[in-house]
Design an enzyme around this catalytic site. Sequence first.
Site: not given
Lengths: 326, 344
Positions: A60, A85-87, A129
């Site tokens: 990412e 959420d992966f931010i 998620h």
Amino acid sequence: MAEISYRDAVTRAIAQEMARDPDVVFLGEDVAKPGGCFKATVGLYEQFGGVRVRDTPISEQAILGAAMGAAMTGLKPIAEIMFSDFIAVCFDYIANEFPKARYMSNGQTKCPLVVRTANGAGSRFGAQHSQSVENWCMMIPGLKVVAPSSPVDVIGLMAAAVRDPDPVIFFEHKSLYNSKAEVPDGEIVDTLGTAKILRAGTDCTIVALALMVPRALEAAERLRIDHGIDCEVIDVRSLVPLDTRTILGSVAKTHRLFTVEENPRLCGWGAEIVSIVADEAFYDLDGPPVRITTPHIPLPAADIMEDVVLPTPQRIVDTVRKSLGS
Amino acid sequence: MSTTYDLTLGPVGSGLNDDIGEEKRLALFRSQVRLRDSEQRAFDLFLQNLVKGTSHLSLGQEAIAAGFAEAMQKGDLSFCTYRGHAHTLARGVPVEKVLGELMQRDNGLMRGKGGSMHLTSEEHGVMGSYAIIGAHLPIACGAAWRAQYRGDKDVAVCFFGDGTTNIGAFHEAVNFAAVWKLPVVFVCENNLYMEYTPIKDVIPIPQPAADRASAYGLERILIDGNDADVVYRTAQLAFGKARAGEGPSLIECLTYRHSGHSRADPAKYRPEGELEKWKEHDPINLYRERLRQFGVKDEVIAEIEASVRKEVDDATEACKAAPSPPLDIITTDVYADGGWAWRN
Ligand SMILES: Cc1ncc(C[n+]2csc(CCOP(=O)(O)OP(=O)(O)O)c2C)c(N)n1
Ligand SMILES: [Mg+2]
């Protein structure tokens, strides 16, 4: 006019912009040949080829960093972060790099890019998620933050985001991907920083975003039919820039304010809106502004639990009735 | 000095090879002296409380900045760290602009809005100095991706320290660049320390960058970063490879910082004698000797040193006389419209 899904609107929006401008490129994990984890980019690889639509490693930071370097030097990248959420694993770019480069360089550095990401709950994916993290981005000076609720807004706001000279974080709601609506044919371009009054009313103002918009509309319908309460419903659409004029104008007319937020309670975007209304329209209010939010907890996975914690049309109806004393 | 030279790149270690030519050698010398004098001046001004905030000097590391910058062409892009004054100056940014930013004056490169850790001069190809460890490696990949996409021939050159090889962004970027075959050159300045901890205490291999290259299918390149000729030749080979579409390079340059990590760090953590040993391998003394070996006259060397000194002195005086930035720029350039409005 044709009825299309929110999911297909994403594809159409990106295709519209890529066809218009050869500087628009698209990268992310599993976005090209596989067409995306949510199948929101199916066909782009076939239409525009592997040079413009590229799969990346699960990196990412590399995705957002590469988007930034390309944007600084002349391209207009659209980068996908699979789940919002992966931010958290590439937050440096969102918090420190994209939004500060222009300022720190005294205007030398540009960063015209779009990060699109699947936000929000409803899929029973659990606490990592399912989050609504638009407030993580709203708090950072230098970013723009958009979250459409309908297919036509997906296209119009995506086009506006791609054409915008600033970094834009574009939140798609994963529980809206299957929703459908009529969309005009041809090019669609909207304007960032404009809220939409989706339903005019006189008794109270309900301000909502993304998945909360159809829920607010449903609640407004029930409040009218069952309880004779006439709600004005505003889709904020763009948290930054924020169309405070539309919100303040509505409150001046209805004298009551409700926000419906999917994000957890503390520092949700509604708090900012309530604060602005309290500062600037206090004497227009006939009662306290009320925030309807997800409670301040991580999201549970099980369907019956997830359904209870997100604001529902019923909760909106009950809260509005109680507050208006009807 | 135990220095391993890369075998795959040819005789990069042999100083007495006259492939570089006198004109370039004089430029390499001038650049190194200019970096040394400017950094020394920044330190002196710091002690006089005229440089505010922080500053991370490259004293002792000048050959890397000079060697790479002299090998770059116009249009090549530098991505630097907070220890970026030398790399910025080496691309031709005036000393006054850099000292002005360090002294937080209106004549500074970014008029005081960035500070010493964020020197940026896009017109000189300096695409920013980044103070979050590792952040700029992926960003350099993006600039290289644009070059690849458009068929532009420029190279993105990304400088960072030994400690940076332990952060995730380093590994994401090197892998990404290798897989996409991007025209980016990663330059690790191994000055043996992170802030205050020796790099050898925190890596399971001897060389932080070179010993990781094979994991990304790249050649192991470890050079003497204090010999500007070696740096220059290595840079040329890596740039040639990048421009030919053959992908990235990861170059580890051995060097040593003469000053502390930042500000007035006295660097007490260094073992006795280490600094002295490295000063015997000082890049500028080494290069002055090199010029003499090639028959450059002492007067020519002295003239270069004097003209650099004058540039730094003049810049210092100009900065001392320069006003502070006006407060009305506090809210400019947050957004592309020039302002900071987040609402209507
Ligand atoms: C993500 C992050 N972690 C920690 C720091 C604090 N920090 C600044 S410089 C530095 C040491 C870096 O060492 P190295 O990469 O060897 O570079 P050098 O300073 O020696 O040039 C640290 C830990 C930071 N700026 N960013
Ligand atoms: Mg170091």
